[in-house]
Design a protein around this motif. Structure first.
Motif, PDB file in Angstrom:
ATOM      1  N   UNK A   1     -12.388  -2.715  -5.642  1.00 14.23           N
ATOM      2  CA  UNK A   1     -10.732  -2.509  -5.767  1.00 14.23           C
ATOM      3  C   UNK A   1     -10.382  -2.042  -4.277  1.00 14.23           C
ATOM      4  N   UNK A   2      -9.286  -2.824  -3.840  1.00 14.47           N
ATOM      5  CA  UNK A   2      -8.633  -2.193  -2.677  1.00 14.47           C
ATOM      6  C   UNK A   2      -7.287  -1.395  -2.778  1.00 14.47           C
ATOM      7  N   UNK A   3      -6.637  -0.695  -1.965  1.00 17.02           N
ATOM      8  CA  UNK A   3      -5.646   0.221  -2.099  1.00 17.02           C
ATOM      9  C   UNK A   3      -4.439  -0.794  -1.499  1.00 17.02           C
ATOM     10  N   UNK A   4      -4.511  -2.058  -1.260  1.00 16.28           N
ATOM     11  CA  UNK A   4      -3.203  -2.676  -0.938  1.00 16.28           C
ATOM     12  C   UNK A   4      -2.375  -2.701  -2.004  1.00 16.28           C
ATOM     13  N   UNK A   5      -1.001  -2.415  -1.585  1.00 13.71           N
ATOM     14  CA  UNK A   5       0.270  -2.158  -2.565  1.00 13.71           C
ATOM     15  C   UNK A   5       0.457  -3.693  -3.100  1.00 13.71           C
ATOM     16  N   UNK A   6       0.597  -3.619  -4.387  1.00 14.45           N
ATOM     17  CA  UNK A   6       1.154  -4.788  -4.934  1.00 14.45           C
ATOM     18  C   UNK A   6       2.550  -5.158  -4.492  1.00 14.45           C
ATOM     19  N   UNK A   7       3.256  -3.998  -4.057  1.00 18.29           N
ATOM     20  CA  UNK A   7       4.695  -4.388  -3.623  1.00 18.29           C
ATOM     21  C   UNK A   7       4.795  -3.102  -2.632  1.00 18.29           C
ATOM     22  N   UNK A   8       5.391  -3.222  -1.444  1.00 20.22           N
ATOM     23  CA  UNK A   8       5.683  -2.206  -0.594  1.00 20.22           C
ATOM     24  C   UNK A   8       7.055  -1.498  -0.545  1.00 20.22           C
ATOM     25  N   UNK A   9       7.834  -2.080  -1.541  1.00 22.01           N
ATOM     26  CA  UNK A   9       9.075  -1.427  -1.682  1.00 22.01           C
ATOM     27  C   UNK A   9       9.337  -0.242  -2.680  1.00 22.01           C
ATOM     28  N   UNK A  10      10.532  -0.241  -3.250  1.00 22.61           N
ATOM     29  CA  UNK A  10      10.764   0.954  -3.942  1.00 22.61           C
ATOM     30  C   UNK A  10      10.429   0.738  -5.538  1.00 22.61           C
ATOM     31  N   UNK A  11      10.349   1.917  -6.148  1.00 22.84           N
ATOM     32  CA  UNK A  11      10.234   1.864  -7.640  1.00 22.84           C
ATOM     33  C   UNK A  11      11.863   1.739  -8.132  1.00 22.84           C
ATOM     34  N   UNK A  12      12.170   0.872  -8.998  1.00 22.65           N
ATOM     35  CA  UNK A  12      13.373   0.604  -9.524  1.00 22.65           C
ATOM     36  C   UNK A  12      13.383   0.900 -10.850  1.00 22.65           C
TER      37      UNK A  12
ATOM     38  N   UNK B   1      -6.983  -2.478 -13.650  1.00 21.63           N
ATOM     39  CA  UNK B   1      -7.810  -1.533 -12.919  1.00 21.63           C
ATOM     40  C   UNK B   1      -7.408  -1.446 -11.591  1.00 21.63           C
ATOM     41  N   UNK B   2      -7.230  -2.325 -10.964  1.00 23.38           N
ATOM     42  CA  UNK B   2      -6.756  -2.154  -9.543  1.00 23.38           C
ATOM     43  C   UNK B   2      -5.663  -1.178  -9.123  1.00 23.38           C
ATOM     44  N   UNK B   3      -4.533  -1.413 -10.093  1.00 20.03           N
ATOM     45  CA  UNK B   3      -3.328  -0.753 -10.027  1.00 20.03           C
ATOM     46  C   UNK B   3      -3.672   0.729 -10.745  1.00 20.03           C
ATOM     47  N   UNK B   4      -4.443   0.725 -11.569  1.00 17.26           N
ATOM     48  CA  UNK B   4      -4.538   2.204 -12.079  1.00 17.26           C
ATOM     49  C   UNK B   4      -5.435   3.153 -11.167  1.00 17.26           C
TER      50      UNK B   4
ATOM     51  N   UNK C   1      -5.966   7.560  -6.810  1.00 14.50           N
ATOM     52  CA  UNK C   1      -6.385   8.001  -5.694  1.00 14.50           C
ATOM     53  C   UNK C   1      -5.250   9.017  -5.250  1.00 14.50           C
ATOM     54  N   UNK C   2      -4.047   8.801  -5.737  1.00 10.28           N
ATOM     55  CA  UNK C   2      -3.121   9.552  -5.171  1.00 10.28           C
ATOM     56  C   UNK C   2      -2.775  10.745  -6.036  1.00 10.28           C
ATOM     57  N   UNK C   3      -3.190  10.594  -7.039  1.00 10.90           N
ATOM     58  CA  UNK C   3      -2.898  11.977  -8.149  1.00 10.90           C
ATOM     59  C   UNK C   3      -4.296  12.675  -8.184  1.00 10.90           C
ATOM     60  N   UNK C   4      -5.246  12.192  -7.875  1.00  9.42           N
ATOM     61  CA  UNK C   4      -6.844  12.785  -7.967  1.00  9.42           C
ATOM     62  C   UNK C   4      -7.153  12.857  -9.622  1.00  9.42           C
TER      63      UNK C   4
END
Length: 307
Positions: A6-17, A185-188, A193-196
């Motif tokens: 599973x990569x850490x490549x973001x699905x979208x690099x923009x904001x949360x709307x 799974x990839x998104x979760x 990785x960010x929250x620990x």
């Protein structure tokens, strides 16, 4: 087919709307959107959709009414600013569109949104998801993951400040070894990785008649379920191994798939795939994800299929 790394490549690099309408559950969307934007380290865009003027004809909308709706949208944004405390870096935007879902879709695609957040429908019972027509339409074809906040959301993952104890302290994944399950799974894992926080992978095997092929006896049913369990357990082990940099727990449960997932209360948020087919990179609700939206007790994030 086993899941790859599973990569850490973001699905979208923009904001949360966060889409709000000033209703009873807009505060839930704001809370979940603020938390997600902070975790992902992206801007938060608070958006309200106002009716757009239409061409002259039978569908023409009165200009005075449009102006009134625009003023109402501005008041909704003022309320959102007050609810959030007007922190720096938050954008507030009024969109002119033929429908709320269409306007939010267009904005998410234009901004390459990382996540689109909405609240539950007006009829939602406390602490339950019950998406209204806007949420259901968004989930029918969004280009980015869509999060729906449960009504009356308590101090959970979406509201607790960084470092504060949270309910559950785990990120749930409704996992099946399909492209949709692996996308969830990839998104979760990216969030973990960010929250620990650890991941909890949950696979549900339907029990009794729901899983038994037609005209099989009890012995054959038992053999069928044993084989299914072995297959699912192996898939869960491989899925856990595919994210070696994240703490992963997994469990295989039996019962009604939707009800079992909906009653998960030991996770802060639950990820699920959209369905087993449909356009790549689009959320397209299937039977489980669509029904789960009406029952889940925790924020639910529906993930589009990987490209």
């Amino acid at each position: 087919m086993s899941p790859g790394p599973v990569s850490d490549r973001p699905v979208g690099s923009g904001p949360v709307i966060a889409g709000v309408d000033g209703g009873a559950h807009s505060a839930d969307a704001l809370a979940l959107g603020r938390w997600a934007a902070g975790i992902l380290e992206v801007p938060l865009v608070v958006a309200v959709v106002s009716p757009a003027a239409s061409a002259i004809g039978s569908g023409r909308v009165d200009a005075e009414w449009i102006a009134d709706r625009r003023a109402a949208a501005d008041r909704v944004l003022d309320g959102a600013r007050a609810a959030l405390g007007d922190p720096p870096g938050v954008e507030y935007q009024v969109l002119a569109s033929s429908s709320a879902a269409h306007g939010l879709h267009d904005l998410a695609e234009h901004r390459d949104a990382a996540l689109l957040v909405v609240g539950s429908g007006a009829a939602a019972p406390a602490s339950r998801l019950f998406p209204g027509s806007t949420a259901e339409r968004l989930l029918a074809g969004s280009v980015c993951p869509v999060a729906v906040a449960p009504a009356g959301m308590t101090r959970s993952a979406a509201e607790a400040p960084a470092g504060e104890s949270r309910v559950g302290g785990r990120i749930g994944v409704a996992y099946v070894d399909t492209p949709d399950g692996r996308a969830a799974l990839e998104s979760a894992a990216r969030l973990a990785r960010r929250t620990g926080d650890p991941l909890l992978l949950v696979t549900v095997v339907a029990r009794g008649d729901a899983a038994r092929p037609f005209l099989l006896g009890s012995d054959a049913e038992r053999a069928f379920l044993d084989t299914a369990r072995e297959t699912y357990e192996e898939a869960l082990r491989k899925a856990a191994a595919s994210v070696p940099d994240v703490t992963v727990e997994w469990t295989l449960r039996s019962g009604d798939v939707v009800e079992t997932l909906a009653e998960l209360t030991d996770v802060d948020v639950l990820f699920c795939g959209s369905r087993g087919y449909g356009p790549a990179r689009r959320v397209l609700l299937g039977g489980v994800s669509g029904r789960l939206l009406r029952r889940a007790r925790r924020p639910l994030i529906v993930v589009p299929r990987a490209a």
